[in-house]
Scaffold this active site. Structure first.
Site, PDB file in Angstrom:
ATOM      1  CG  HIS A 131      -1.699  -0.961   0.996  1.00 55.26           C
ATOM      2  ND1 HIS A 131      -3.649  -0.695   0.920  1.00 55.26           N
ATOM      3  CD2 HIS A 131      -2.232  -2.542   0.990  1.00 55.26           C
ATOM      4  CE1 HIS A 131      -4.321  -1.786   0.464  1.00 55.26           C
ATOM      5  NE2 HIS A 131      -3.529  -3.333   1.256  1.00 55.26           N
TER       6      HIS A 131
ATOM      7  CG  ASP B 185       0.194   9.452   0.850  1.00 49.84           C
ATOM      8  OD1 ASP B 185       0.124   8.356   1.640  1.00 49.84           O
ATOM      9  OD2 ASP B 185      -0.451  10.189   1.061  1.00 49.84           O
TER      10      ASP B 185
HETATM   11  P1  ADQ Z   1      -2.769   6.280   4.746  1.00 52.60           P
HETATM   12  O1  ADQ Z   1      -1.928   6.418   5.047  1.00 52.60           O
HETATM   13  O2  ADQ Z   1      -3.230   5.375   6.328  1.00 52.60           O
HETATM   14  O3  ADQ Z   1      -3.074   4.270   4.133  1.00 52.60           O
HETATM   15  P2  ADQ Z   1      -5.143   7.618   3.836  1.00 52.60           P
HETATM   16  O4  ADQ Z   1      -4.925   6.746   2.261  1.00 52.60           O
HETATM   17  O5  ADQ Z   1      -4.934   8.742   3.483  1.00 52.60           O
HETATM   18  O6  ADQ Z   1      -3.586   6.881   4.368  1.00 52.60           O
HETATM   19  O7  ADQ Z   1      -6.149   6.691   3.746  1.00 52.60           O
HETATM   20  C1  ADQ Z   1      -6.392   7.352   5.238  1.00 52.60           C
HETATM   21  C2  ADQ Z   1      -7.872   7.451   5.555  1.00 52.60           C
HETATM   22  O8  ADQ Z   1      -8.380   7.353   7.210  1.00 52.60           O
HETATM   23  C3  ADQ Z   1      -9.046   7.695   4.459  1.00 52.60           C
HETATM   24  O9  ADQ Z   1      -9.436   7.358   4.482  1.00 52.60           O
HETATM   25  C4  ADQ Z   1      -9.493   9.272   5.977  1.00 52.60           C
HETATM   26  O10 ADQ Z   1     -11.004   9.417   5.503  1.00 52.60           O
HETATM   27  C5  ADQ Z   1      -9.257   7.952   7.086  1.00 52.60           C
HETATM   28  N1  ADQ Z   1      -9.023   9.089   8.006  1.00 52.60           N
HETATM   29  C6  ADQ Z   1      -7.981   9.902   7.400  1.00 52.60           C
HETATM   30  N2  ADQ Z   1      -7.909  11.156   8.968  1.00 52.60           N
HETATM   31  C7  ADQ Z   1      -9.109  10.682   9.505  1.00 52.60           C
HETATM   32  C8  ADQ Z   1      -9.537  11.588  10.703  1.00 52.60           C
HETATM   33  N3  ADQ Z   1      -9.539  12.769  11.028  1.00 52.60           N
HETATM   34  N4  ADQ Z   1     -10.845  10.519  10.728  1.00 52.60           N
HETATM   35  C9  ADQ Z   1     -10.727   9.651  10.831  1.00 52.60           C
HETATM   36  N5  ADQ Z   1     -10.696   9.368   9.124  1.00 52.60           N
HETATM   37  C10 ADQ Z   1      -9.976   9.287   9.239  1.00 52.60           C
HETATM   38  C11 ADQ Z   1      -2.358   3.687   3.189  1.00 52.60           C
HETATM   39  C12 ADQ Z   1      -1.092   4.987   2.348  1.00 52.60           C
HETATM   40  C13 ADQ Z   1      -1.521   5.552   0.976  1.00 52.60           C
HETATM   41  C14 ADQ Z   1      -2.557   4.291   0.871  1.00 52.60           C
HETATM   42  C15 ADQ Z   1      -3.499   3.480   1.725  1.00 52.60           C
HETATM   43  C16 ADQ Z   1      -4.245   2.754   0.610  1.00 52.60           C
HETATM   44  O11 ADQ Z   1      -0.250   5.138   3.530  1.00 52.60           O
HETATM   45  O12 ADQ Z   1      -1.070   5.806   0.522  1.00 52.60           O
HETATM   46  O13 ADQ Z   1      -3.615   4.649  -0.087  1.00 52.60           O
HETATM   47  O14 ADQ Z   1      -3.060   2.690   2.291  1.00 52.60           O
HETATM   48  O15 ADQ Z   1      -3.676   2.195  -0.457  1.00 52.60           O
END
Ligand code: ADQ
Length: 447
Positions: A157, A351
């Site tokens: 991921h 990311d």
């Molecule tokens: P993450 O690093 O966790 O994931 P991201 O893809 O942005 O990053 O996903 C975060 C998730 O958590 C989103 O669904 C978001 O809505 C939720 N989230 C973030 N902040 C929040 C908050 N304050 N309250 C509630 N929910 C919150 C890892 C990788 C990414 C990749 C994903 C999926 O680092 O690059 O996109 O996996 O493969």
């Protein structure tokens, strides 16, 4: 067709199963929905018992969840130190902050062997296995060593750097050799696939990586956004803005997300465009994560200080330019916040993908969509070309993009949003899982 067996470090707790937060959980939930499946991983609990325990099973709809507990010491060396103190920064190109210790690598391998030992008795011959993320790079090799002949796929991921960076890791060659046990490796972007295959080539191993960019469930997120516009929290936020533009940042508290750089960019905007002073509010929602890792605690202190400094320097008795929260916000409320935001600031330094960018697009309305400011270093960038693209290290560039976003005409916002929305609805989490599993099932079993 046999079962789908998913393995990830964490298995969602019962209350998270129908409403998971986060990309891995949403994508995998769609993959396991309606098919007979098994999802194996850590329970999130610590044990002090010796290792006689077997996996605990419980079934929800068509999926059986199998979880094991870890000891505190396993958690510390495997999860906090090797996975999040070393592999995470390395894969995000931050070799300056990695901390390698042989004991951490040893326990990382032991926990992967433990996963294999506990999983093998649960497997059937016609299962297809899908292992997720950097915590479990060696798991495929451990399963093969225990005689498992099933197809085993792996999805990463997070980004994967080129060999010139990866080789910094003292155990890089061994890890790559073990990764070659997977029949297919999915990564997020073409660049990651090129990098990983380059690492395999440098070590005379066969190429295994193909890119499969992950998506979200845009229909569900849009519904949540629409339904929650009238929710009390969203209404209170709206009222508190008093007509000011809302700029939204939503990220786990993680140095890869570029939050200090973003706040610096916002301060530059306030200095560079004084005519807009008092007209915007940056709402930065950043729940604390990995608080056991030192670099995360240092980041938290830095952000507390930056937010306080900007409000003191630029604010007024009736306006604070930044609202910075470290508490987590329920997902449906967050969807409502996305809906009413005028600008989303998504500026990671690196990311894998970044689902927040896609969620913002899904949550907006076609009539009056907001503007997305996106880092060119996010995995989402190649798919989301119609965003206002910024280099997250260029705070003046971020300032200009904020200015462009808040002053953009309705026609241009609609034109950009329609293109972005098309891509977000074409490449959903469900399509992502289908495409990966289809290719895995077509791939020849590797010996
Ligand atoms: P993450 O690093 O966790 O994931 P991201 O893809 O942005 O990053 O996903 C975060 C998730 O958590 C989103 O669904 C978001 O809505 C939720 N989230 C973030 N902040 C929040 C908050 N304050 N309250 C509630 N929910 C919150 C890892 C990788 C990414 C990749 C994903 C999926 O680092 O690059 O996109 O996996 O493969």
């Amino acid at each position: 067709m046999g079962r789908l067996v998913v393995v990830s470090n964490r298995v969602p707790a019962p209350r998270e199963r129908s409403q998971p937060a986060g990309g891995l959980a949403v994508g995998v939930r769609d993959a396991v929905r309606g098919t007979e499946s098994l999802w194996f991983g850590w329970s999130g609990r610590h044990t002090t018992q010796s290792r006689e325990q077997t996996a605990k099973l419980d079934t929800h709809e068509s999926c059986t969840y199998a979880t094991i507990d870890l000891t505190r010491s396993e958690y510390e060396h495997f999860y906090e130190k090797f996975s999040n103190g070393l592999l995470w920064p390395l894969c995000h190109y931050r070799i300056g902050i990695i901390d390698y210790k042989r004991i951490d690598y040893q326990v990382y391998r032991e926990v992967n062997a433990l996963f294999a030992d506990q999983l093998v008795p649960l497997l059937r011959e016609d299962d297809t296995l899908w292992v997720h993320d950097y915590h479990l790079f060696p798991l495929g090799a451990k399963l093969r060593r225990r005689g498992i002949k099933a197809k085993i796929g792996f999805f990463l991921h997070i980004p994967f750097p080129p060999w010139s960076v990866t080789r910094v890791l003292p155990c890089a060659e061994e890890m790559l050799r073990e990764m070659a046990a997977y029949d297919l490796i999915g990564v997020q972007t073409e660049e990651d696939a090129r990098n990983m295959n380059g690492c395999f080539e440098a070590n005379n191993l066969p190429n295994r990586a193909v890119h499969f960019p992950i998506g979200i469930d845009p229909v569900e997120f849009n519904e949540q956004a629409e339904q929650n516009v009238m929710a009390e929290e969203v209404q209170r936020l709206q009222a508190s803005l008093r007509g000011r533009k809302l700029i939204l940042g939503v990220d786990r508290l993680d140095y890869s997300k570029g939050i200090p750089e973003r706040i610096h960019g916002y301060e530059t905007f306030l200095n560079r465009y004084p005519e807009h002073k008092g007209e915007t509010v940056l709402l930065q929602i950043t729940p604390v994560s990995r608080a056991g890792v030192a670099s995360y605690r240092a980041l938290r202190r830095e952000l507390d200080e930056m937010a306080g400094h900007i409000n003191a320097m630029h604010g007024n008795f009736d306006w604070s330019p930044i609202r910075y929260l470290t508490q987590s916000v329920p997902r449906e409320v967050l969807a409502g916040f996305h809906r009413i935001a005028d600008v989303a600031l998504v500026t990671p330094l690196r990311d894998g993908m970044n689902l927040v960018a896609k969620e913002f697009v899904a949550a907006q309305s076609a009539d009056d969509p907001g503007a997305l400011i996106l880092s060119s270093l996010a995995g989402a960038a190649p798919e989301m070309e119609q965003a206002l693209m910024v280099n997250p290290y260029d705070h003046e560039g971020i300032a200009d993009a904020i200015h462009a976003g808040i002053t953009m005409s309705l026609e241009e916002r609609q034109r950009r949003w329609q293109a972005l929305h098309y891509d977000v609805t074409q490449n959903t989490a469900a399509n992502w899982a289908d495409r990966f599993l289809e290719m895995l099932r077509e791939t020849e079993r590797q010996e």
